[in-house]
Scaffold this motif. Structure first.
Motif, PDB file in Angstrom:
ATOM      1  N   ARG A 285     -14.752 -28.229  21.778  1.00  0.00           N
ATOM      2  CA  ARG A 285     -15.378 -26.942  22.046  1.00  0.00           C
ATOM      3  C   ARG A 285     -16.816 -27.119  22.506  1.00  0.00           C
ATOM      4  NH1 ARG A 285     -13.667 -22.499  19.093  1.00  0.00           N
ATOM      5  NH2 ARG A 285     -15.402 -21.419  20.094  1.00  0.00           N
ATOM      6  N   ASP A 286     -17.285 -26.219  23.362  1.00  0.00           N
ATOM      7  CA  ASP A 286     -18.711 -26.137  23.647  1.00  0.00           C
ATOM      8  C   ASP A 286     -19.414 -25.579  22.422  1.00  0.00           C
ATOM      9  OD1 ASP A 286     -18.129 -27.078  26.114  1.00  0.00           O
ATOM     10  OD2 ASP A 286     -18.623 -25.262  27.218  1.00  0.00           O
ATOM     11  N   LEU A 287     -20.674 -26.001  22.231  1.00  0.00           N
ATOM     12  CA  LEU A 287     -21.333 -25.706  20.968  1.00  0.00           C
ATOM     13  C   LEU A 287     -22.805 -25.438  21.181  1.00  0.00           C
ATOM     14  CD1 LEU A 287     -21.398 -25.738  17.791  1.00  0.00           C
ATOM     15  CD2 LEU A 287     -21.794 -28.198  17.954  1.00  0.00           C
ATOM     16  N   ILE A 288     -23.323 -24.454  20.449  1.00  0.00           N
ATOM     17  CA  ILE A 288     -24.761 -24.203  20.349  1.00  0.00           C
ATOM     18  C   ILE A 288     -25.125 -24.352  18.879  1.00  0.00           C
ATOM     19  CG2 ILE A 288     -26.624 -22.527  20.649  1.00  0.00           C
ATOM     20  CD1 ILE A 288     -25.040 -21.243  22.874  1.00  0.00           C
ATOM     21  N   GLY A 289     -25.930 -25.373  18.571  1.00  0.00           N
ATOM     22  CA  GLY A 289     -26.355 -25.617  17.200  1.00  0.00           C
ATOM     23  C   GLY A 289     -27.810 -25.214  17.009  1.00  0.00           C
ATOM     24  N   ILE A 290     -28.059 -24.285  16.107  1.00  0.00           N
ATOM     25  CA  ILE A 290     -29.412 -23.794  15.846  1.00  0.00           C
ATOM     26  C   ILE A 290     -29.789 -24.202  14.430  1.00  0.00           C
ATOM     27  CG2 ILE A 290     -30.908 -21.759  15.799  1.00  0.00           C
ATOM     28  CD1 ILE A 290     -28.865 -20.340  17.559  1.00  0.00           C
ATOM     29  N   ALA A 291     -30.760 -25.090  14.328  1.00  0.00           N
ATOM     30  CA  ALA A 291     -31.172 -25.592  13.022  1.00  0.00           C
ATOM     31  C   ALA A 291     -32.620 -26.040  13.096  1.00  0.00           C
ATOM     32  CB  ALA A 291     -30.276 -26.756  12.569  1.00  0.00           C
ATOM     33  N   VAL A 292     -33.271 -26.035  11.949  1.00  0.00           N
ATOM     34  CA  VAL A 292     -34.673 -26.432  11.893  1.00  0.00           C
ATOM     35  C   VAL A 292     -34.800 -27.914  12.190  1.00  0.00           C
ATOM     36  CG1 VAL A 292     -35.292 -24.623  10.267  1.00  0.00           C
ATOM     37  CG2 VAL A 292     -34.495 -26.817   9.406  1.00  0.00           C
ATOM     38  N   THR A 293     -35.974 -28.314  12.569  1.00  0.00           N
ATOM     39  CA  THR A 293     -36.205 -29.719  12.875  1.00  0.00           C
ATOM     40  C   THR A 293     -36.055 -30.558  11.612  1.00  0.00           C
ATOM     41  OG1 THR A 293     -37.826 -31.264  13.781  1.00  0.00           O
ATOM     42  CG2 THR A 293     -38.680 -29.424  12.500  1.00  0.00           C
ATOM     43  N   GLY A 294     -35.557 -31.774  11.794  1.00  0.00           N
ATOM     44  CA  GLY A 294     -35.354 -32.671  10.657  1.00  0.00           C
ATOM     45  C   GLY A 294     -34.103 -32.384   9.863  1.00  0.00           C
ATOM     46  N   ILE A 480     -21.101 -20.955  17.998  1.00  0.00           N
ATOM     47  CA  ILE A 480     -22.521 -20.923  17.641  1.00  0.00           C
ATOM     48  C   ILE A 480     -22.658 -21.193  16.146  1.00  0.00           C
ATOM     49  CG2 ILE A 480     -24.636 -19.554  17.643  1.00  0.00           C
ATOM     50  CD1 ILE A 480     -23.478 -17.936  19.945  1.00  0.00           C
ATOM     51  N   VAL A 481     -23.397 -22.214  15.812  1.00  0.00           N
ATOM     52  CA  VAL A 481     -23.646 -22.583  14.416  1.00  0.00           C
ATOM     53  C   VAL A 481     -25.128 -22.400  14.124  1.00  0.00           C
ATOM     54  CG1 VAL A 481     -23.592 -24.433  12.712  1.00  0.00           C
ATOM     55  CG2 VAL A 481     -21.734 -24.224  14.381  1.00  0.00           C
ATOM     56  N   THR A 482     -25.436 -21.628  13.111  1.00  0.00           N
ATOM     57  CA  THR A 482     -26.823 -21.390  12.711  1.00  0.00           C
ATOM     58  C   THR A 482     -26.998 -21.840  11.265  1.00  0.00           C
ATOM     59  OG1 THR A 482     -26.942 -19.485  14.191  1.00  0.00           O
ATOM     60  CG2 THR A 482     -28.663 -19.689  12.529  1.00  0.00           C
ATOM     61  N   ILE A 483     -27.972 -22.688  11.037  1.00  0.00           N
ATOM     62  CA  ILE A 483     -28.296 -23.156   9.686  1.00  0.00           C
ATOM     63  C   ILE A 483     -29.568 -22.446   9.249  1.00  0.00           C
ATOM     64  CG2 ILE A 483     -28.727 -25.128   8.209  1.00  0.00           C
ATOM     65  CD1 ILE A 483     -25.964 -25.100   9.552  1.00  0.00           C
ATOM     66  N   GLY A 484     -29.475 -21.662   8.180  1.00  0.00           N
ATOM     67  CA  GLY A 484     -30.626 -20.868   7.760  1.00  0.00           C
ATOM     68  C   GLY A 484     -30.865 -19.740   8.749  1.00  0.00           C
ATOM     69  N   ASN A 485     -32.123 -19.405   8.976  1.00  0.00           N
ATOM     70  CA  ASN A 485     -32.511 -18.388   9.944  1.00  0.00           C
ATOM     71  C   ASN A 485     -33.218 -19.059  11.107  1.00  0.00           C
ATOM     72  OD1 ASN A 485     -31.584 -16.212   8.354  1.00  0.00           O
ATOM     73  ND2 ASN A 485     -33.457 -16.298   7.127  1.00  0.00           N
ATOM     74  N   ALA A 486     -32.761 -18.748  12.316  1.00  0.00           N
ATOM     75  CA  ALA A 486     -33.323 -19.388  13.504  1.00  0.00           C
ATOM     76  C   ALA A 486     -34.808 -19.111  13.624  1.00  0.00           C
ATOM     77  CB  ALA A 486     -32.608 -18.891  14.761  1.00  0.00           C
ATOM     78  N   GLY A 487     -35.565 -20.170  13.875  1.00  0.00           N
ATOM     79  CA  GLY A 487     -36.988 -20.014  14.122  1.00  0.00           C
ATOM     80  C   GLY A 487     -37.852 -19.938  12.882  1.00  0.00           C
ATOM     81  N   GLU A 488     -37.276 -20.084  11.680  1.00  0.00           N
ATOM     82  CA  GLU A 488     -38.058 -20.016  10.457  1.00  0.00           C
ATOM     83  C   GLU A 488     -38.286 -21.420   9.904  1.00  0.00           C
ATOM     84  OE1 GLU A 488     -36.513 -17.428   7.551  1.00  0.00           O
ATOM     85  OE2 GLU A 488     -36.597 -15.646   8.819  1.00  0.00           O
ATOM     86  N   ALA A 489     -39.386 -21.564   9.188  1.00  0.00           N
ATOM     87  CA  ALA A 489     -39.705 -22.858   8.583  1.00  0.00           C
ATOM     88  C   ALA A 489     -38.788 -23.118   7.396  1.00  0.00           C
ATOM     89  CB  ALA A 489     -41.169 -22.877   8.136  1.00  0.00           C
ATOM     90  N   VAL A 490     -38.618 -24.384   7.094  1.00  0.00           N
ATOM     91  CA  VAL A 490     -37.768 -24.743   5.962  1.00  0.00           C
ATOM     92  C   VAL A 490     -38.480 -24.399   4.663  1.00  0.00           C
ATOM     93  CG1 VAL A 490     -36.547 -26.539   7.207  1.00  0.00           C
ATOM     94  CG2 VAL A 490     -38.684 -27.093   6.079  1.00  0.00           C
ATOM     95  N   ASP A 491     -37.676 -24.225   3.606  1.00  0.00           N
ATOM     96  CA  ASP A 491     -38.230 -23.838   2.314  1.00  0.00           C
ATOM     97  C   ASP A 491     -38.825 -25.011   1.545  1.00  0.00           C
ATOM     98  OD1 ASP A 491     -37.637 -21.182   2.630  1.00  0.00           O
ATOM     99  OD2 ASP A 491     -35.654 -21.346   1.697  1.00  0.00           O
ATOM    100  N   THR A 492     -38.833 -26.205   2.131  1.00  0.00           N
ATOM    101  CA  THR A 492     -39.427 -27.352   1.449  1.00  0.00           C
ATOM    102  C   THR A 492     -40.884 -27.561   1.850  1.00  0.00           C
ATOM    103  OG1 THR A 492     -38.555 -28.785   3.199  1.00  0.00           O
ATOM    104  CG2 THR A 492     -37.208 -28.528   1.218  1.00  0.00           C
ATOM    105  N   VAL A 493     -41.438 -26.674   2.687  1.00  0.00           N
ATOM    106  CA  VAL A 493     -42.822 -26.812   3.145  1.00  0.00           C
ATOM    107  C   VAL A 493     -43.647 -25.670   2.559  1.00  0.00           C
ATOM    108  CG1 VAL A 493     -44.364 -26.927   5.127  1.00  0.00           C
ATOM    109  CG2 VAL A 493     -42.049 -27.881   5.294  1.00  0.00           C
ATOM    110  N   GLU A 494     -44.677 -26.032   1.800  1.00  0.00           N
ATOM    111  CA  GLU A 494     -45.604 -25.022   1.284  1.00  0.00           C
ATOM    112  C   GLU A 494     -46.692 -24.768   2.335  1.00  0.00           C
ATOM    113  OE1 GLU A 494     -48.864 -24.340  -2.314  1.00  0.00           O
ATOM    114  OE2 GLU A 494     -47.619 -26.168  -2.255  1.00  0.00           O
ATOM    115  N   GLN A 495     -46.808 -23.535   2.794  1.00  0.00           N
ATOM    116  CA  GLN A 495     -47.731 -23.187   3.869  1.00  0.00           C
ATOM    117  C   GLN A 495     -49.001 -22.549   3.284  1.00  0.00           C
ATOM    118  OE1 GLN A 495     -45.524 -21.216   7.249  1.00  0.00           O
ATOM    119  NE2 GLN A 495     -43.835 -21.294   5.768  1.00  0.00           N
ATOM    120  N   ARG A 496     -50.137 -23.088   3.707  1.00  0.00           N
ATOM    121  CA  ARG A 496     -51.438 -22.552   3.281  1.00  0.00           C
ATOM    122  C   ARG A 496     -52.295 -22.295   4.518  1.00  0.00           C
ATOM    123  NH1 ARG A 496     -52.906 -27.235  -1.215  1.00  0.00           N
ATOM    124  NH2 ARG A 496     -50.928 -27.147  -2.394  1.00  0.00           N
ATOM    125  N   VAL A 497     -53.122 -21.271   4.446  1.00  0.00           N
ATOM    126  CA  VAL A 497     -54.025 -20.956   5.558  1.00  0.00           C
ATOM    127  C   VAL A 497     -55.444 -20.805   5.019  1.00  0.00           C
ATOM    128  CG1 VAL A 497     -52.224 -19.857   6.932  1.00  0.00           C
ATOM    129  CG2 VAL A 497     -53.580 -18.468   5.360  1.00  0.00           C
TER     130      VAL A 497
END
Length: 686
Positions: A285-294, A480-497
């Protein structure tokens, strides 16, 4: 009497006294109260009778039903006489036709009731079933017969299933299997019914006896178990006829020899994208895989690729001139070489050759490597187009195409090279844009000795419109396979600004973070323009750290040397532009510092994705200023969705973070990575 002598009589008017008037008003008021009281009493009695009637109807009281019927008949018009009814029926028949609400069935003979006979009103001559129908019924009864001993009975009849439609479907499927194969059809039909009734027994078990999917063998997995499995790994799929995900390596359809190689490489458990994508890719099958980096996308497309190549004849002196069997496209040189390194781990044990074609290396050297033939080519779009135009490479037998980081290739302006590459491939084996593109048997059959339908896969972290455009043009009915939510950061990264205005103050804060020795190396510091790399590197060195730089003005050898130093532990800080934001795999990065905020939220997502990889945790610290107003809204939304990050009060209340800016800004629009502040070309990506 003469008129002149007429005298009017004297009228004596009597006016009621005040007491009489009051007495009269009191009587009127009492009469009114009596009328209201009587009316209220009647209403209460009627309501009470209605309630009693409803209760009687609920209990099935026949007398109450007759009483209600008589009450309704009293409100209707009087019944017609026999003559009037006959005239009415004749008029109705003339104008409206026969009354469809009344049955006109008349049995031919009187129904007889005996001890051993029960006639429904027709004889055998009226049976419309054919001999084939009777044979099918006998066949279905024969398929049911072996299971009667373990099925319950009710009123003397066997209760086969609580889902008669499902049972009928299973019987029809078994019957069709028996007819299709005269020799072994009976055994196949029996196996189908065995599977159905095993599933029926499993479904009829009480809920408290149900096990978690991890405690069940694969044969006992049901639809509910697969749904929980997908929720556990944040897997979402879209498309027709998608197979179930892969629970474990040994339960997959991968060859045993390849599974041994996977274990030797050290892949103990598949990642979510590998669980979902590999079974689909194995079906052609043709495939579109959407997943965060790493997330392990490289192995997700390499393993099905090797299964495909194993089914082809080996390359010989003639066929090697027709090009590779498979093509992997990557946006940057570093990512292409990283894929090549990973591919060698799996391909070398089978004797397959993997060649990378990237800029920065001698074209003659790469042409020599191509002349020896290769089953797999990993390339960047620009250099691959050069090889095709110079006739150093043809793709006449390439039927397997993978585009890794497709959104990044679009950001870098590779849309036209991608179209040239895909158009240079054979067109006779393009899949039909129909339901056949979802048929596993049709898509995996060979159209020639070395040719089958082209299989195209795209792996990406986001799906911008230009990527969708390419997908619609070259992919046919993709899953189409989507892991988590497309375009969102993984939950293993604590983000500070931190809001820090001015370069000097940011340098002081950077030096303070590095000198605290709170984070173990390696550490990555991102800047937006190339000339800032060396300047920030000097401040990092002044803080007692050993930095290396990576940007577009570096040669390929310098880039590879910088990455090798970081991976080997000879350098503990990498100062880079967005060139290192995608596809660069540096293990165990504990901290990412955005010295300059990225010009789009997509690029920010990829930057902080350099840490928190392979299930480990990480921290991302971002310095913000007034020049970053266009991305503050998206940044606020992303941090708010993170389960381990805390939204700072200053960002929450910032004016620019309250609403999304319109298109055409620095990077807040939908095409921020393309039309934004020039982070692409200015960083020397190409």
């Amino acid at each position: 009497m003469p008129a002149e002598n007429f005298v009017l009589p004297k009228l004596k008017l009597k006016f009621p006294s005040k007491a009489e008037r009051e007495e009269r008003e009191r009587k009127k008021e009492l009469e009114k109260q009596h009328e209201e009281e009587e009316l209220r009493r009647k209403k209460e009695q009627e309501a009470k009778k209605a309630a009693e009637l409803r209760d009687a109807l609920r209990r099935g009281d026949f007398a109450a039903r007759e009483h209600r019927k008589r009450a309704q008949d009293d409100t209707k018009e009087p019944r017609r006489t026999a003559v009037e009814q006959e005239q009415y029926d004749q008029l109705r028949m003339k104008h409206y036709g026969p009354d469809r609400t009344k049955s006109t069935f008349v049995p031919k003979k009187k129904r007889r009731r005996g001890v051993n006979e029960f006639n429904f009103g027709w004889d055998d001559s009226e049976d419309t079933r054919t001999a084939q129908h009777l044979a099918d019924a006998d066949s279905q009864l024969a398929l049911r017969k072996p299971y009667e001993s373990r099925l319950t009975t009710k009123n003397g009849f066997h209760v086969y299933s609580q889902e008669p439609e499902w049972e009928l479907q299973a019987l029809m499927k078994a019957d069709a299997a028996e007819k299709a194969d005269p020799t072994h059809g009976r055994e196949r039909a029996r196996a189908i019914m065995d599977e159905y009734y095993r599933g029926l027994e499993q479904r009829n078990k009480p809920l408290h006896n149900m096990k978690h999917w991890s405690e069940k063998p694969l044969s006992e997995m049901r639809e509910r178990d697969w749904r929980i499995f997908k929720e556990d790994f944040s897997i979402a799929t879209k498309g027709g006829q998608i197979p179930d995900p892969m629970r474990r390596w040994r339960e997959s359809a991968l060859p045993s020899r390849l599974l041994d190689v996977i274990e030797s490489v050290g892949y103990n458990e598949p990642s979510p994208i590998q669980r979902a994508a590999i079974p689909i890719a194995l079906q052609g099958r043709d495939l579109i895989g959407i997943a965060v980096t790493g997330s392990g996308k490289t192995a997700a497309f390499l393993l099905p690729l090797l299964v495909y190549i194993q089914k082809l004849p080996p390359l010989d002196d003639v066929s090697k001139n027709d090009g590779p069997y498979a093509l992997i496209l990557a946006p940057t040189r570093e990512l292409a070489q990283q894929i090549e390194t990973e591919a060698h781990k799996f391909a070398t044990p089978f004797g397959y050759k993997v060649v990378s074609i990237v800029g920065g290396h001698s074209l003659e050297e790469q042409a020599f490597a191509l002349s020896n033939g290769a089953e797999i080519i990993v390339a960047t779009p620009g250099r691959l187009v050069d090889c095709i135009e110079r006739r150093l490479l043809v793709l006449s037998q390439c039927c397997y195409v993978i585009m890794d980081e497709a959104d990044r290739m679009i950001d870098l302006g590779f849309e036209e090279p991608l179209n040239k590459i895909l158009d240079a491939m054979p067109t006779a084996n393009i899949k039909p844009d129909s339901d056949e593109a979802e048929d596993t048997k049709a898509m995996t059959r060979f159209l020639g000795e070395r040719t089958r339908y082209r299989q195209t896969m795209m792996y990406t972290a986001t799906m911008p419109p230009l990527v969708e455009k390419i997908a619609k043009r070259y992919l046919r009915r993709p899953a189409i396979v989507t892991i988590g939510n497309a375009g969102e950061a993984v939950d293993t990264v604590e983000q500070r600004v931190e809001f820090i205005a001015g370069e000097d103050r940011r340098k002081d804060r950077l030096r303070e973070i590095l000198q605290a020795n709170q984070y173990k190396p390696p550490i990555i510091v991102f800047v937006n323009i190339k000339r800032n790399c060396e300047m920030v590197a000097r401040d990092v060195r002044a803080a007692g750290r050993n930095p290396v730089t990576l940007h577009g003005s570096k040669t390929q050898e310098q880039r590879e040397l910088a990455l090798e130093k970081v991976r080997a532990g000879q350098a503990d800080v990498l100062v880079a532009t967005d060139l290192a934001g995608r596809g660069i795999d540096v293990a165990d990065v504990s901290l990412v510092i955005n010295f300059n905020m990225a010009t789009s939220i997509e690029q920010y997502t990829h930057r902080i994705g350099r840490t928190g990889r392979a299930g480990k945790s990480g921290v991302a610290i971002t310095f913000l200023g007034s020049e970053d107003n266009d991305v503050l809204y998206d940044l606020k939304q992303m941090i708010s969705k993170s389960s381990i990050s805390k939204l700072s009060e200053e960002l929450r209340r910032h004016e620019a973070a309250q609403q999304k800016p319109t298109k055409g800004g620095k990077g807040g629009g939908d095409f921020g990575t393309i039309t934004g502040g020039g982070s692409g070309k200015s960083n020397g990506f190409r």
